[in-house]
Design a protein around this motif. Structure first.
Motif, PDB file in Angstrom:
ATOM      1  N   THR A  60       0.843  -1.185   0.000  1.00 42.02           N
ATOM      2  CA  THR A  60       0.000   0.000   0.000  1.00 42.02           C
ATOM      3  C   THR A  60       0.880   1.237   0.000  1.00 42.02           C
ATOM      4  N   LEU A  61       0.689   2.106  -0.983  1.00 38.45           N
ATOM      5  CA  LEU A  61       1.441   3.352  -1.049  1.00 38.45           C
ATOM      6  C   LEU A  61       1.066   4.241   0.128  1.00 38.45           C
ATOM      7  N   GLY A  66       4.236   7.475  -6.366  1.00 35.16           N
ATOM      8  CA  GLY A  66       3.778   6.177  -6.825  1.00 35.16           C
ATOM      9  C   GLY A  66       4.891   5.207  -7.151  1.00 35.16           C
ATOM     10  N   ARG A  77       1.114  -2.990 -12.599  1.00 40.59           N
ATOM     11  CA  ARG A  77       0.218  -2.163 -11.781  1.00 40.59           C
ATOM     12  C   ARG A  77       0.939  -0.919 -11.293  1.00 40.59           C
ATOM     13  N   LEU A  79       0.707   2.012  -8.701  1.00 33.92           N
ATOM     14  CA  LEU A  79       0.064   2.473  -7.465  1.00 33.92           C
ATOM     15  C   LEU A  79       0.336   3.962  -7.329  1.00 33.92           C
ATOM     16  N   THR A  80      -0.693   4.780  -7.419  1.00 29.66           N
ATOM     17  CA  THR A  80      -0.511   6.230  -7.323  1.00 29.66           C
ATOM     18  C   THR A  80      -1.336   6.860  -6.213  1.00 29.66           C
ATOM     19  N   GLU A  84      -4.363   2.876  -1.006  1.00 27.60           N
ATOM     20  CA  GLU A  84      -5.051   1.863  -1.813  1.00 27.60           C
ATOM     21  C   GLU A  84      -4.212   0.589  -1.849  1.00 27.60           C
ATOM     22  N   PHE A  86      -2.760  -3.182  -2.702  1.00 29.65           N
ATOM     23  CA  PHE A  86      -2.627  -4.054  -3.872  1.00 29.65           C
ATOM     24  C   PHE A  86      -2.066  -5.389  -3.399  1.00 29.65           C
TER      25      PHE A  86
END
Length: 189
Positions: A60-61, A66, A77, A79-80, A84, A86
Protein backbone atom coordinates in the motif's frame (compact mmCIF):
# COMPACT_ATOMS: atom_id res chain seq x y z
CA UNK A 1 -1.52 -4.45 21.71
CA UNK A 2 1.91 -3.17 20.79
CA UNK A 3 2.33 0.48 19.84
CA UNK A 4 4.78 1.65 17.12
CA UNK A 5 6.03 4.85 15.50
CA UNK A 6 7.61 4.25 12.08
CA UNK A 7 10.15 7.03 12.58
CA UNK A 8 11.62 5.30 15.64
CA UNK A 9 11.91 1.84 14.03
CA UNK A 10 15.38 0.80 12.89
CA UNK A 11 15.84 0.99 9.13
CA UNK A 12 17.60 -1.98 7.52
CA UNK A 13 19.10 -1.41 4.05
CA UNK A 14 18.11 -3.73 1.22
CA UNK A 15 20.84 -5.99 -0.15
CA UNK A 16 20.43 -4.43 -3.61
CA UNK A 17 20.72 -0.88 -2.20
CA UNK A 18 17.33 0.14 -3.61
CA UNK A 19 15.69 0.98 -0.32
CA UNK A 20 15.30 0.37 3.39
CA UNK A 21 12.77 -1.52 5.50
CA UNK A 22 11.48 -0.69 8.97
CA UNK A 23 9.95 -3.77 10.54
CA UNK A 24 6.77 -3.22 12.53
CA UNK A 25 6.28 -6.86 13.54
CA UNK A 26 7.30 -10.37 12.52
CA UNK A 27 5.39 -13.32 13.96
CA UNK A 28 6.30 -15.56 15.62
CA UNK A 29 8.77 -13.21 17.26
CA UNK A 30 12.38 -14.36 17.01
CA UNK A 31 11.60 -17.13 14.53
CA UNK A 32 13.90 -17.78 11.57
CA UNK A 33 10.85 -17.97 9.27
CA UNK A 34 7.96 -15.56 9.75
CA UNK A 35 4.33 -16.65 9.59
CA UNK A 36 3.33 -13.04 8.98
CA UNK A 37 5.27 -9.81 8.76
CA UNK A 38 4.42 -6.10 8.63
CA UNK A 39 6.89 -3.43 7.62
CA UNK A 40 7.25 0.00 6.06
CA UNK A 41 9.65 0.25 3.12
CA UNK A 42 11.26 3.33 1.66
CA UNK A 43 11.90 2.57 -2.02
CA UNK A 44 14.70 4.83 -3.25
CA UNK A 45 15.24 3.70 -6.84
CA UNK A 46 14.01 1.43 -9.62
CA UNK A 47 14.98 -2.20 -9.28
CA UNK A 48 13.99 -5.77 -8.48
CA UNK A 49 11.91 -6.99 -5.55
CA UNK A 50 12.86 -10.31 -3.99
CA UNK A 51 10.58 -13.28 -4.60
CA UNK A 52 9.01 -14.88 -1.50
CA UNK A 53 7.73 -18.36 -2.48
CA UNK A 54 4.64 -19.41 -0.53
CA UNK A 55 3.98 -15.85 0.65
CA UNK A 56 1.07 -13.56 -0.22
CA UNK A 57 1.83 -9.84 -0.12
CA UNK A 58 -0.17 -6.64 0.08
CA UNK A 59 1.59 -3.38 -0.74
CA UNK A 60 0.00 0.00 0.00
CA UNK A 61 1.44 3.35 -1.05
CA UNK A 62 1.88 5.65 1.94
CA UNK A 63 3.84 8.59 0.49
CA UNK A 64 5.39 9.67 -2.80
CA UNK A 65 4.22 9.90 -6.39
CA UNK A 66 3.78 6.18 -6.83
CA UNK A 67 5.40 2.90 -7.73
CA UNK A 68 4.85 0.64 -10.75
CA UNK A 69 5.09 -3.07 -9.97
CA UNK A 70 5.57 -5.42 -12.89
CA UNK A 71 5.76 -9.15 -13.27
CA UNK A 72 5.92 -10.01 -17.00
CA UNK A 73 2.87 -11.97 -18.11
CA UNK A 74 1.22 -11.66 -14.69
CA UNK A 75 0.57 -7.98 -13.90
CA UNK A 76 1.66 -4.41 -14.50
CA UNK A 77 0.22 -2.16 -11.78
CA UNK A 78 0.86 1.50 -11.07
CA UNK A 79 0.06 2.47 -7.47
CA UNK A 80 -0.51 6.23 -7.32
CA UNK A 81 -3.17 6.68 -4.64
CA UNK A 82 -2.00 6.64 -1.04
CA UNK A 83 -3.94 4.15 1.04
CA UNK A 84 -5.05 1.86 -1.81
CA UNK A 85 -3.88 -1.73 -1.11
CA UNK A 86 -2.63 -4.05 -3.87
CA UNK A 87 -2.47 -7.80 -3.10
CA UNK A 88 -0.29 -10.22 -5.09
CA UNK A 89 1.61 -13.49 -4.84
CA UNK A 90 5.15 -13.25 -3.52
CA UNK A 91 6.06 -16.28 -5.67
CA UNK A 92 6.89 -14.01 -8.58
CA UNK A 93 10.00 -11.86 -8.90
CA UNK A 94 8.92 -8.25 -9.43
CA UNK A 95 10.42 -5.11 -10.78
CA UNK A 96 9.61 -1.73 -9.24
CA UNK A 97 9.76 1.54 -11.13
CA UNK A 98 9.44 4.95 -9.47
CA UNK A 99 8.01 7.34 -12.08
CA UNK A 100 8.05 10.29 -9.65
CA UNK A 101 10.97 9.46 -7.36
CA UNK A 102 11.26 7.77 -3.98
CA UNK A 103 8.18 6.52 -2.16
CA UNK A 104 7.11 4.79 1.07
CA UNK A 105 4.87 1.70 1.25
CA UNK A 106 3.27 -0.52 3.88
CA UNK A 107 4.14 -4.16 3.21
CA UNK A 108 2.09 -7.01 4.72
CA UNK A 109 3.35 -10.55 4.05
CA UNK A 110 1.71 -13.83 5.13
CA UNK A 111 2.63 -17.47 4.58
CA UNK A 112 -0.46 -18.59 2.65
CA UNK A 113 -0.49 -22.09 4.16
CA UNK A 114 -0.88 -20.56 7.65
CA UNK A 115 -2.33 -17.04 7.31
CA UNK A 116 -4.46 -14.80 5.13
CA UNK A 117 -4.48 -11.01 5.15
CA UNK A 118 -7.05 -8.43 4.15
CA UNK A 119 -5.88 -4.80 4.09
CA UNK A 120 -8.54 -2.08 4.06
CA UNK A 121 -8.68 1.67 4.50
CA UNK A 122 -10.89 2.49 7.51
CA UNK A 123 -12.40 5.64 8.99
CA UNK A 124 -14.60 4.22 11.75
CA UNK A 125 -14.10 2.32 15.02
CA UNK A 126 -12.74 -1.22 14.91
CA UNK A 127 -13.30 -4.06 17.34
CA UNK A 128 -10.48 -6.57 16.99
CA UNK A 129 -11.77 -10.03 16.00
CA UNK A 130 -11.21 -13.03 18.22
CA UNK A 131 -8.27 -15.19 17.11
CA UNK A 132 -6.94 -12.73 14.52
CA UNK A 133 -3.66 -10.85 14.47
CA UNK A 134 -3.33 -7.49 12.81
CA UNK A 135 -1.85 -4.06 12.27
CA UNK A 136 -3.47 -0.62 12.30
CA UNK A 137 -1.38 2.09 10.60
CA UNK A 138 -2.60 5.71 10.91
CA UNK A 139 -2.63 7.60 7.61
CA UNK A 140 -4.31 10.81 8.84
CA UNK A 141 -5.96 12.27 11.89
CA UNK A 142 -5.91 10.95 15.44
CA UNK A 143 -6.79 7.49 16.75
CA UNK A 144 -6.78 5.78 20.13
CA UNK A 145 -6.52 2.15 21.19
CA UNK A 146 -8.73 1.20 24.15
CA UNK A 147 -5.71 -0.23 25.96
CA UNK A 148 -3.69 3.02 25.84
CA UNK A 149 -4.50 6.63 26.73
CA UNK A 150 -1.91 7.98 24.28
CA UNK A 151 -3.18 9.29 20.95
CA UNK A 152 -1.91 7.79 17.68
CA UNK A 153 -1.06 10.14 14.81
CA UNK A 154 0.11 9.73 11.19
CA UNK A 155 2.91 7.16 10.86
CA UNK A 156 2.02 5.52 14.17
CA UNK A 157 -0.13 2.55 14.99
CA UNK A 158 -0.63 -0.68 16.90
CA UNK A 159 -0.20 -4.36 16.14
CA UNK A 160 -1.37 -7.49 17.95
CA UNK A 161 -0.92 -11.23 17.78
CA UNK A 162 -3.80 -13.69 17.52
CA UNK A 163 -3.16 -15.38 20.85
CA UNK A 164 -2.78 -12.14 22.79
CA UNK A 165 -5.32 -10.24 24.83
CA UNK A 166 -6.27 -7.81 22.05
CA UNK A 167 -9.44 -9.62 20.91
CA UNK A 168 -12.47 -7.51 21.72
CA UNK A 169 -10.37 -4.38 22.21
CA UNK A 170 -11.23 -1.35 20.12
CA UNK A 171 -9.34 1.22 18.07
CA UNK A 172 -11.30 4.43 17.66
CA UNK A 173 -10.94 7.53 15.48
CA UNK A 174 -10.74 10.80 17.44
CA UNK A 175 -10.84 13.36 14.63
CA UNK A 176 -13.10 13.87 11.58
CA UNK A 177 -10.19 13.33 9.17
CA UNK A 178 -9.10 10.05 10.83
CA UNK A 179 -8.09 7.44 8.22
CA UNK A 180 -6.05 4.30 8.83
CA UNK A 181 -4.98 1.08 7.16
CA UNK A 182 -6.18 -2.06 8.89
CA UNK A 183 -4.45 -5.34 8.09
CA UNK A 184 -6.67 -8.14 9.42
CA UNK A 185 -4.47 -11.24 9.61
CA UNK A 186 -6.36 -14.50 10.16
CA UNK A 187 -5.13 -18.07 10.59
CA UNK A 188 -6.08 -20.31 7.65
CA UNK A 189 -6.97 -23.30 9.82
Amino acid sequence: MHRFDVETLTAGQWRNGGGATREIASWPAGSEEFGWRASVADIDRDGPFSAFPGVDRTLTLLAGDGVRLTCPGVFNRLLTRAGEPFAFSGDHPLAAELPGGACRVLNIMVRRDRWSAQVDQVTGPLVLPLGHAGVLYVLRGRWQASTDSRVLASGQGVWWEEDGNASGQAVTPLSPDATALWADIAPTS
